[in-house]
Motif scaffolding. Structure first.
Motif: not given
Length: 403
Positions: A249-273
């Protein structure tokens, strides 16, 4: 004048294709472009077109001076390639292992070079100035647009236009959209820090894989359960790496991904969530973490007036093309930065062709496009420049668009 320009472009189609193929054979990655900008500058020099090199780093900017007192319009093309090993088998395939023009940037540059040639021949008739922006590093954030803008590529520019050869759209169609057109493209990296141990004794560990898996599942629910279903957003995991042995069982796990949005409000909400989800799950499991969220290119927002006008000019001048309104796409483009400074429009030139087998998606090792679309791209860029300078109704409206 546009008729003469079109005739010149049609007579130069073989040269247009040859330039594209030459660029395709010798791709250079983002921020590593050395030979390509030199080729561009040499072409402009041979045409006696005023130009600057090393703009913002590796960019090239040309200037065609028309009649004094007119407006100034910019046209933009990008010229970087991707870290992909080409599998097309084309006679002009990449000669550089692991590098390939897999997005059409070679075609964009070839089209703008021929537009430069045609406009130079008619410069005495132009009712203003044309700025030719050859941009490096579109494929890799932070991109080349920001530094080129800081280095003055948009100085005195009233509007900007850009074309993208687009294989999801068939040859014979031109795609436009007013407003939000391409998405904001962000990247995130998450490292979950647990406590490793023997696979036979999971109770003595803090299983980083289990924690990271729970996070992945919960991240997918942000869009489906927290974002208004009438709004657009994407959260995608592109990489999940943890461990090497079957019984550890490893010490660490790494995840890399992307988020795509059109509206700044949705972008900010997703970052917070996302921060809430990661913190909550790790806290409950007794794991630590490092979460790095980087905003990428902003949303490409085409201005209303310039897009409407460009549609009119396209319908009037490219009668063998079908001009259509298309849905927004979540792909990112740093053309967005230009549109934050001046109004303009970014549009797609249909370059797919099923009968020719030109159907592979962008960024695919077998990507290629119908080269007939090169002439369409050149004609439409030239049309945008000539008609924008001639359209008196657009004078002064740019200030409104940019507020």
């Amino acid at each position: 004048m546009i008729e003469q320009i079109f005739e010149m472009l049609e007579n130069s189609e073989d040269e247009l294709i040859a330039i594209r193929r030459e660029l395709h054979k010798f791709p250079e990655l983002s921020f590593e472009e050395v030979v390509t900008p030199k080729k561009i500058a040499t072409y402009l020099k041979d045409l006696d077109i005023e130009h600057r090199t090393e703009v913002g780093g590796r960019g090239v900017v040309g200037y065609i001076r028309g009649k004094k007192g007119g407006k100034t319009v910019a046209l933009r093309a990008d010229f970087d390639a991707l870290p992909i090993h080409e599998e097309t088998g084309l006679p002009f395939a990449s000669t550089v292992p692991g590098k390939m023009h897999a997005c059409g940037h070679d075609g964009h540059t070839a089209a703008l070079l021929l537009v430069a040639k045609s406009l130079k021949q008619q410069e005495h008739q132009l009712l203003g100035d044309v700025v030719l922006i050859f941009q490096f590093a579109e494929e890799l954030a932070p991109g080349g647009a920001i530094s080129m803008i800081e280095d003055g590529c948009l100085k005195d520019v009233d509007a900007i236009f850009g074309a993208h050869l687009w294989t999801p759209l068939p040859y014979g169609e031109i795609g436009f959209r007013e407003g939000a057109f391409m998405g904001a493209a962000d990247r995130f990296e998450l490292t979950v820090k647990g406590r490793g141990g023997h696979g036979a004794s999971p109770h003595e560990t803090v299983d980083s894989i289990t924690v990271a898996t729970s996070i992945v599942q919960q991240l997918q629910q942000i869009v489906s359960r927290n974002v208004d279903p009438l709004k657009s957003a994407v959260i995608s995991i592109g990489s999940f790496h943890a461990g090497e042995a079957f019984n550890v069982i490893p010490d660490t796990a790494k995840i890399v991904g992307t988020v795509r949005t059109f509206e700044e409000g949705i972008q900010s909400f997703i970052i917070e969530r996302m921060n809430q989800v990661v913190n909550g799950i790790c806290l409950a499991a007794g794991a630590d973490y490092e979460f790095d969220y980087k905003k990428g290119y902003p949303t490409v927002v085409n201005s209303k007036t310039e897009t409407e006008k460009l549609v009119q000019w396209s319908v009037s001048n490219l009668k063998n093309q079908k001009v259509i309104e298309i849905d927004p796409v979540m792909g990112g483009e740093d053309f967005a930065y230009y549109l934050k400074h001046v109004p303009g429009s970014f549009f797609f030139i249909g370059a797919g062709n099923e009968s020719l087998g030109k159907t592979y998606p962008h960024h695919h090792p077998k990507f290629d496009f119908d080269e007939s679309a090169l002439l369409v791209a050149a004609k439409l860029l030239a049309t945008a420049a000539v008609h924008y300078l001639e359209d008196e109704k657009l004078v002064g409206e740019n200030l409104v668009e940019c507020t």
